[in-house]
Design an enzyme around this catalytic site. Structure first.
Site, PDB file in Angstrom:
ATOM      1  N   LYS A  53      49.615  56.390  46.285  1.00 59.94           N
ATOM      2  CA  LYS A  53      50.103  55.248  45.501  1.00 59.94           C
ATOM      3  C   LYS A  53      49.957  55.592  44.036  1.00 59.94           C
ATOM      4  O   LYS A  53      49.070  56.373  43.664  1.00 59.94           O
ATOM      5  CB  LYS A  53      49.279  53.987  45.809  1.00 59.94           C
TER       6      LYS A  53
HETATM    7  P1  NAD Z   1      58.950  43.084  43.576  1.00 64.76           P
HETATM    8  O1  NAD Z   1      58.449  43.402  42.228  1.00 64.76           O
HETATM    9  O2  NAD Z   1      60.383  43.345  43.900  1.00 64.76           O
HETATM   10  O3  NAD Z   1      58.678  41.526  43.899  1.00 64.76           O
HETATM   11  C1  NAD Z   1      57.418  40.958  43.780  1.00 64.76           C
HETATM   12  C2  NAD Z   1      57.578  39.447  43.826  1.00 64.76           C
HETATM   13  O4  NAD Z   1      56.272  38.852  43.804  1.00 64.76           O
HETATM   14  C3  NAD Z   1      58.343  38.870  42.646  1.00 64.76           C
HETATM   15  O5  NAD Z   1      59.140  37.795  43.103  1.00 64.76           O
HETATM   16  C4  NAD Z   1      57.231  38.363  41.725  1.00 64.76           C
HETATM   17  O6  NAD Z   1      57.660  37.301  40.879  1.00 64.76           O
HETATM   18  C5  NAD Z   1      56.227  37.891  42.760  1.00 64.76           C
HETATM   19  N1  NAD Z   1      54.866  37.801  42.237  1.00 64.76           N
HETATM   20  C6  NAD Z   1      54.229  38.639  41.378  1.00 64.76           C
HETATM   21  N2  NAD Z   1      52.987  38.195  41.130  1.00 64.76           N
HETATM   22  C7  NAD Z   1      52.842  37.057  41.842  1.00 64.76           C
HETATM   23  C8  NAD Z   1      51.792  36.135  41.997  1.00 64.76           C
HETATM   24  N3  NAD Z   1      50.630  36.297  41.354  1.00 64.76           N
HETATM   25  N4  NAD Z   1      51.979  35.077  42.826  1.00 64.76           N
HETATM   26  C9  NAD Z   1      53.162  34.924  43.476  1.00 64.76           C
HETATM   27  N5  NAD Z   1      54.196  35.763  43.371  1.00 64.76           N
HETATM   28  C10 NAD Z   1      54.036  36.818  42.561  1.00 64.76           C
HETATM   29  O7  NAD Z   1      57.965  43.834  44.602  1.00 64.76           O
HETATM   30  P2  NAD Z   1      58.229  44.239  46.109  1.00 64.76           P
HETATM   31  O8  NAD Z   1      58.694  45.646  46.136  1.00 64.76           O
HETATM   32  O9  NAD Z   1      59.017  43.185  46.788  1.00 64.76           O
HETATM   33  O10 NAD Z   1      56.738  44.263  46.683  1.00 64.76           O
HETATM   34  C11 NAD Z   1      56.089  43.081  47.150  1.00 64.76           C
HETATM   35  C12 NAD Z   1      54.928  43.466  48.042  1.00 64.76           C
HETATM   36  O11 NAD Z   1      55.425  44.232  49.141  1.00 64.76           O
HETATM   37  C13 NAD Z   1      53.842  44.322  47.390  1.00 64.76           C
HETATM   38  O12 NAD Z   1      52.600  44.004  47.970  1.00 64.76           O
HETATM   39  C14 NAD Z   1      54.247  45.739  47.790  1.00 64.76           C
HETATM   40  O13 NAD Z   1      53.149  46.633  47.770  1.00 64.76           O
HETATM   41  C15 NAD Z   1      54.727  45.475  49.210  1.00 64.76           C
HETATM   42  N6  NAD Z   1      55.621  46.493  49.751  1.00 64.76           N
HETATM   43  C16 NAD Z   1      56.792  46.822  49.124  1.00 64.76           C
HETATM   44  C17 NAD Z   1      57.634  47.765  49.697  1.00 64.76           C
HETATM   45  C18 NAD Z   1      58.991  48.095  49.112  1.00 64.76           C
HETATM   46  O14 NAD Z   1      59.741  48.834  49.755  1.00 64.76           O
HETATM   47  N7  NAD Z   1      59.359  47.584  47.958  1.00 64.76           N
HETATM   48  C19 NAD Z   1      57.263  48.415  50.885  1.00 64.76           C
HETATM   49  C20 NAD Z   1      56.056  48.050  51.501  1.00 64.76           C
HETATM   50  C21 NAD Z   1      55.246  47.087  50.930  1.00 64.76           C
END
Ligand code: NAD
Length: 418
Positions: A108
């Site tokens: 990461k």
């Molecule tokens: P992203 O940046 O596209 O979206 C994150 C969302 O969470 C946004 O809508 C943001 O406004 C919201 N957010 C941020 N802080 C917040 C808070 N304190 N309270 C509520 N909402 C909040 O990110 P993403 O890629 O969708 O990732 C989201 C989660 O999924 C993370 O935990 C990431 O590690 C996990 N994840 C992502 C992927 C991927 O392919 N993008 C894969 C596996 C896991």
């Protein structure tokens, strides 16, 4: 790595590991080898801002283990990023890749910035300088990055370009989650969210829940929005969504198209008039059949685990449920937990497909990608449930123990150098 234990996410990852190591009876001399991150790199990133001022940011990359292949994992831009959190996320990536049988260790990366506070030009300079500082430690056969919170396809395109300039030719396989036009994979952008929806829908069928189940999604970013779209396509009713600005709830279900249009127009769920305004904390405990945390880690805690009212907890985010909350959920067998390392693994699985396609310069159709993805997810869910039944353990312990055991076996058979 005791100095990282002050970080709650790292402590949580270690506590989970220790419990599973006990359950699996992993020999003492193997435990620290499997748990401790192999490499942790911290760099300072000096960047000229649009104002002319030069600011120095802190960036990290943690490669958890190198036993089964290159390391793989996202790059996060968020103000709370610190080394311990990055190390925890790298550890979870290791178990996730091993559980899905991918030939990777976990990694990461992160930069401690709020990406919304920077212009595109500033983000590009931060990304390029971070990449160039990391060049000695990354490579298609060493460590491959991908998007995570606060980063996206554009970030990956800048990374690939920076790396390729250094090497002297285009190297698409240095990152995954890049635009399709430069070697990205069809379906990668949607893969995590669609995978979450596929698994939640499968669990819903197993529990014989109605097709129009009520769904709440915390975090309407990449993962949350595609998970919600996927659930809506399966016929579910989206009754709650949120992002960093707060949440909206409508027990009758939103006009989902209107919600999507609002977010496309404004970039946030804020101001959407189709429901009642609500905080993120309140939203998590509203009644629903399927609850999808898809934002931050440690949002289901000992304070709210007894109050959530779902039948399925589908963990789109990494590490959304604390160890203390897990103990409470174990006393609530009516809640079917799809643990993060399974639930959101669609992203890394299609990233693996992207890497394979790039290495072969041979690209697949979208139908082939999703057929393969759903086959792997379905098979992994079945394996986790079987393991859980066999040992009478919760789903998370089953998933973690399958992943951890695979890494232990790899280390044992390769032996210890020198
Ligand atoms: P992203 O940046 O596209 O979206 C994150 C969302 O969470 C946004 O809508 C943001 O406004 C919201 N957010 C941020 N802080 C917040 C808070 N304190 N309270 C509520 N909402 C909040 O990110 P993403 O890629 O969708 O990732 C989201 C989660 O999924 C993370 O935990 C990431 O590690 C996990 N994840 C992502 C992927 C991927 O392919 N993008 C894969 C596996 C896991």
């Amino acid at each position: 790595m005791k100095h990282l234990l002050h970080n709650p996410a790292y402590k949580m990852a270690c506590d989970q590991f220790d419990a599973v190591a006990q359950f699996l009876n992993i020999p003492e001399n193997m435990r620290e080898r499997v748990k401790a991150p192999k490499r942790m790199v911290t760099v300072s990133i000096p960047v000229r801002l649009d104002s002319g001022e030069v600011k120095v940011f802190e960036g990290h990359r943690v490669q958890h283990h190198l036993t089964l292949g290159p390391t793989k994992g996202g790059l996060r831009y968020h103000q709370s990023v610190e080394l311990g959190e990055v190390a925890a996320l790298a550890m979870w990536m290791s178990w996730k890749c091993a559980l899905a049988d991918l030939p990777y260790g976990g990694a990461k990366g992160g930069v401690a910035i709020d990406p919304h506070k920077f212009s595109m030009g500033e983000l590009e300079r931060i990304t390029r300088r971070y990449t160039s500082e990391m060049i000695p430690f990354i490579g298609p056969q060493t460590d491959v990055m991908a998007p995570d919170m606060g980063t996206n396809e554009q970030t990956m395109a800048w990374m690939m370009d920076t790396y390729s300039h250094q090497i002297g030719h285009a190297v698409p396989s240095i990152v995954t989650g890049k635009p399709v036009s430069i070697g990205g994979s069809l379906g990668r952008k949607e893969a995590t969210g669609r995978g979450v929806a596929f698994l939640a829908n499968r669990a819903s069928d197993m529990l014989k829940l109605p097709d129009d189940s009520r769904v709440i999604v915390q975090g309407f970013g990449n993962v949350g929005s595609y998970a919600a779209t996927g659930m809506a396509k399966f016929g579910a009713k989206i009754v709650g969504v949120s992002d960093v600005s707060g949440g909206i709830y409508n027990p009758k279900g939103f006009d989902f198209q209107a919600l999507e249009d609002h977010v496309a127009r404004t970039g946030s769920v804020k101001g959407f008039s189709g429901g009642e305004k609500m905080s993120n904390e309140e939203l998590l405990i509203q009644p629903c059949e399927i609850l999808i945390p898809a934002a931050m880690d440690r949002v289901i805690t000992d304070k709210n685990a007894g109050k959530i009212q779902c039948r399925i907890l589908a963990e789109g985010a990494n590490g959304p449920t604390t160890v203390e909350a897990d103990a409470i959920l174990r006393q609530r067998p009516e809640i079917f937990v799809i643990p993060d390392i399974l639930c959101n693994s669609g992203g890394v699985i299609v990233s693996y497909f992207e890497w394979v396609q790039d290495l072969q310069s041979f690209f697949w159709a979208e139908t082939e990608i999703f057929d393969k993805l759903y086959r792997i997810l379905g098979r992994t869910l079945d394996t986790v449930l079987k393991e859980s039944r066999k040992h009478n353990i919760d789903h998370r312990t089953a998933a973690l123990s399958l992943g951890i055991q695979k890494v232990v076996n790899g280390k044992a058979i390769r032996g210890l150098f020198p």
